[in-house]
Design an enzyme around this catalytic site. Structure first.
Site, PDB file in Angstrom:
ATOM      1  N   THR A  13       2.974  10.514   6.681  1.00 20.17           N
ATOM      2  CA  THR A  13       2.844  11.627   5.738  1.00 20.17           C
ATOM      3  C   THR A  13       3.307  12.931   6.356  1.00 20.17           C
ATOM      4  O   THR A  13       3.791  13.830   5.667  1.00 20.17           O
ATOM      5  CB  THR A  13       1.373  11.725   5.269  1.00 20.17           C
ATOM      6  OG1 THR A  13       1.085  10.540   4.530  1.00 20.17           O
ATOM      7  CG2 THR A  13       1.123  12.925   4.394  1.00 20.17           C
ATOM      8  N   TYR A  26       3.817  11.127  -3.585  1.00 25.46           N
ATOM      9  CA  TYR A  26       4.749  11.458  -2.508  1.00 25.46           C
ATOM     10  C   TYR A  26       5.169  10.186  -1.806  1.00 25.46           C
ATOM     11  O   TYR A  26       4.552   9.131  -1.980  1.00 25.46           O
ATOM     12  CB  TYR A  26       4.125  12.434  -1.509  1.00 25.46           C
ATOM     13  CG  TYR A  26       3.145  11.793  -0.561  1.00 25.46           C
ATOM     14  CD1 TYR A  26       1.839  11.517  -0.942  1.00 25.46           C
ATOM     15  CD2 TYR A  26       3.542  11.426   0.731  1.00 25.46           C
ATOM     16  CE1 TYR A  26       0.943  10.915  -0.071  1.00 25.46           C
ATOM     17  CE2 TYR A  26       2.650  10.825   1.615  1.00 25.46           C
ATOM     18  CZ  TYR A  26       1.351  10.578   1.199  1.00 25.46           C
ATOM     19  OH  TYR A  26       0.477   9.972   2.055  1.00 25.46           O
ATOM     20  N   THR A  92      -1.059   8.328   9.356  1.00 23.82           N
ATOM     21  CA  THR A  92      -2.463   8.270   9.784  1.00 23.82           C
ATOM     22  C   THR A  92      -3.128   6.925   9.490  1.00 23.82           C
ATOM     23  O   THR A  92      -4.168   6.624  10.057  1.00 23.82           O
ATOM     24  CB  THR A  92      -3.293   9.386   9.115  1.00 23.82           C
ATOM     25  OG1 THR A  92      -3.295   9.183   7.699  1.00 23.82           O
ATOM     26  CG2 THR A  92      -2.746  10.763   9.444  1.00 23.82           C
ATOM     27  N   ASP A  93      -2.529   6.114   8.593  1.00 19.40           N
ATOM     28  CA  ASP A  93      -3.229   4.891   8.179  1.00 19.40           C
ATOM     29  C   ASP A  93      -3.459   3.909   9.334  1.00 19.40           C
ATOM     30  O   ASP A  93      -4.505   3.260   9.399  1.00 19.40           O
ATOM     31  CB  ASP A  93      -2.448   4.178   7.063  1.00 19.40           C
ATOM     32  CG  ASP A  93      -2.521   4.937   5.747  1.00 19.40           C
ATOM     33  OD1 ASP A  93      -3.336   5.865   5.631  1.00 19.40           O
ATOM     34  OD2 ASP A  93      -1.745   4.591   4.821  1.00 19.40           O
ATOM     35  N   LYS A 165     -10.120   6.546  11.606  1.00 14.11           N
ATOM     36  CA  LYS A 165      -9.891   7.298  10.370  1.00 14.11           C
ATOM     37  C   LYS A 165     -11.114   7.098   9.478  1.00 14.11           C
ATOM     38  O   LYS A 165     -11.386   5.984   9.024  1.00 14.11           O
ATOM     39  CB  LYS A 165      -8.611   6.820   9.685  1.00 14.11           C
ATOM     40  CG  LYS A 165      -8.256   7.684   8.475  1.00 14.11           C
ATOM     41  CD  LYS A 165      -6.887   7.334   7.901  1.00 14.11           C
ATOM     42  CE  LYS A 165      -6.572   8.248   6.716  1.00 14.11           C
ATOM     43  NZ  LYS A 165      -5.258   7.985   6.118  1.00 14.11           N
ATOM     44  N   GLU A 284     -27.574 -12.193  16.539  1.00 19.96           N
ATOM     45  CA  GLU A 284     -28.023 -13.096  15.464  1.00 19.96           C
ATOM     46  C   GLU A 284     -27.135 -14.340  15.392  1.00 19.96           C
ATOM     47  O   GLU A 284     -27.530 -15.365  14.848  1.00 19.96           O
ATOM     48  CB  GLU A 284     -28.011 -12.321  14.133  1.00 19.96           C
ATOM     49  CG  GLU A 284     -29.001 -12.855  13.126  1.00 19.96           C
ATOM     50  CD  GLU A 284     -28.984 -12.055  11.818  1.00 19.96           C
ATOM     51  OE1 GLU A 284     -28.580 -10.874  11.834  1.00 19.96           O
ATOM     52  OE2 GLU A 284     -29.373 -12.635  10.791  1.00 19.96           O
TER      53      GLU A 284
HETATM   54  N1  ASP Z   1       0.447   6.045   4.283  1.00 21.07           N
HETATM   55  C1  ASP Z   1       0.648   7.149   5.186  1.00 21.07           C
HETATM   56  C2  ASP Z   1       0.962   6.581   6.554  1.00 21.07           C
HETATM   57  O1  ASP Z   1       0.112   6.111   7.247  1.00 21.07           O
HETATM   58  C3  ASP Z   1      -0.556   8.010   5.216  1.00 21.07           C
HETATM   59  C4  ASP Z   1      -0.542   9.140   6.225  1.00 21.07           C
HETATM   60  O2  ASP Z   1       0.319   9.309   7.050  1.00 21.07           O
HETATM   61  O3  ASP Z   1      -1.503   9.945   6.164  1.00 21.07           O
HETATM   62  O4  ASP Z   1       2.089   6.624   6.910  1.00 21.07           O
END
Ligand code: ASP
Length: 327
Positions: A13, A26, A92-93, A165, A284
């Protein structure tokens, strides 16, 4: 003389574009790394920069072969004399998985800072430029060598092992749940909370590898049946990570089928789908009896990374358990 920071672009992103900034839609991984740099004033005063594009993708498409290519480039740069630190731009994923992978396959002498953004580059209040500025400041900091791979988002500096995350909604998307932050950075000013560790070699070598062993993650839930376990084993998984309920638990029929899989040589790791969790051996679930490995506090995605790397060195469940105690 300012330090030399080399940037590796992978998309996300932070490199994303919206057709219309007034609407949510986007695409990630659109703009090249040099375009991102041009949106950040003052970078040249922080460090001498160079860059290259590795891929330009949404990190949901990150895979083993790109990880291995990235690790190769990081290690080539770190072993050479032309740069002092690296910075990677990433979605970020799966950022925490890539960061954890790199932390295991690179030495810690050269700082490798990974940054992303929650809002696309074209957003009205894009967070990418600030994260990039702070990331370069962290990478160029003279106290950074020895800290290895770091994840830097929204002014916080995390260790890859602990960063997760935890939000899809704001710029402060990552938390260090059980480990704590390494430091913070505000408009390029870095404060570390602890001294840099001693220099150490990479935990695993991936030199010459073009793939990693297949490991699948299955999530446990009420009424879990065993069909997907069979499907994963039939598809060739050499390891399975269970995102268990509670402390890495699952239904009796899933345990029975996983015990069969373990007996046939598939490595079975119990992790937890609970964000703050500790899966201890023989809690467990009787790991000794079923031949399972307990993931401790490592979440399912990162347990997969560690199991893939462990399987490049051994199939022995006891040794794999030791790896999970150590890494
Ligand atoms: N789908 C995007 C990615 O991980 C989300 C992000 O970058 O926040 O590339």
């Amino acid at each position: 003389m300012s330090r030399r920071v080399h940037l590796l672009g992978t998309g996300g992103t932070i490199a994303g574009a919206q057709p219309d900034p007034r609407h949510a839609g986007y695409s990630a991984g659109v703009f090249p790394i040099e375009r991102l740099l041009s949106a950040v004033p003052g970078l040249a005063e922080l460090a001498r920069l160079s860059w290259e594009q590795i891929v330009n993708i949404g990190s949901q498409d990150m895979d083993d072969s790109i990880w291995l290519a990235l690790a190769t480039r990081v290690n080539e740069h770190a072993d050479g004399a032309a740069i002092d630190a690296l910075l990677i731009t990433h979605g970020t994923d799966t950022l925490e998985e890539t960061a954890y992978f790199l932390s295991l396959v690179t030495a810690n002498a050269t700082p490798v800072v990974i940054v992303g953004a929650m809002r696309p580059a074209t957003a009205i209040s894009a967070d990418g430029p600030g994260n990039l500025y702070n990331g370069v400041a962290v990478a160029a900091d003279p106290r950074a060598p020895g800290r290895g791979t770091l994840l830097c988002m929204d002014g916080e500096i995390h260790r890859p092992r602990y960063a997760v995350k935890t939000s899809t909604m704001g710029a402060n998307a990552f938390s260090s749940l059980l480990g704590g932050l390494v430091g913070v950075v505000q408009t390029g000013r870095v404060a570390w909370f602890e001294p840099a560790p001693a220099i150490r070699a990479a935990t695993f070598s991936v030199a010459g590898l073009d793939r990693l062993p297949r490991v699948d993650v299955l999530i446990a839930h009420a009424g879990m049946n065993a069909d997907l376990i069979d499907a994963a084993v039939a598809a060739g998984a050499r390891g399975l990570v269970i995102a268990g309920v509670g402390s890495g638990n699952m239904s009796a029929r899933a345990i029975a089928r996983l015990a069969d899989a373990a007996a046939s040589g598939v490595a079975v790791v119990r992790s937890s789908r609970v964000p703050r969790s500790m899966v201890l051996r023989n809690g467990e679930v009787d790991d000794d009896r079923y031949g399972f490995v307990a993931a401790r506090d490592l979440n399912p995605g990162k347990s997969r990374v560690l199991l893939q790397l462990a399987l490049t060195t051994t199939n022995d469940t006891q040794l794999i358990q030791e790896v999970f105690e150590r890494c």
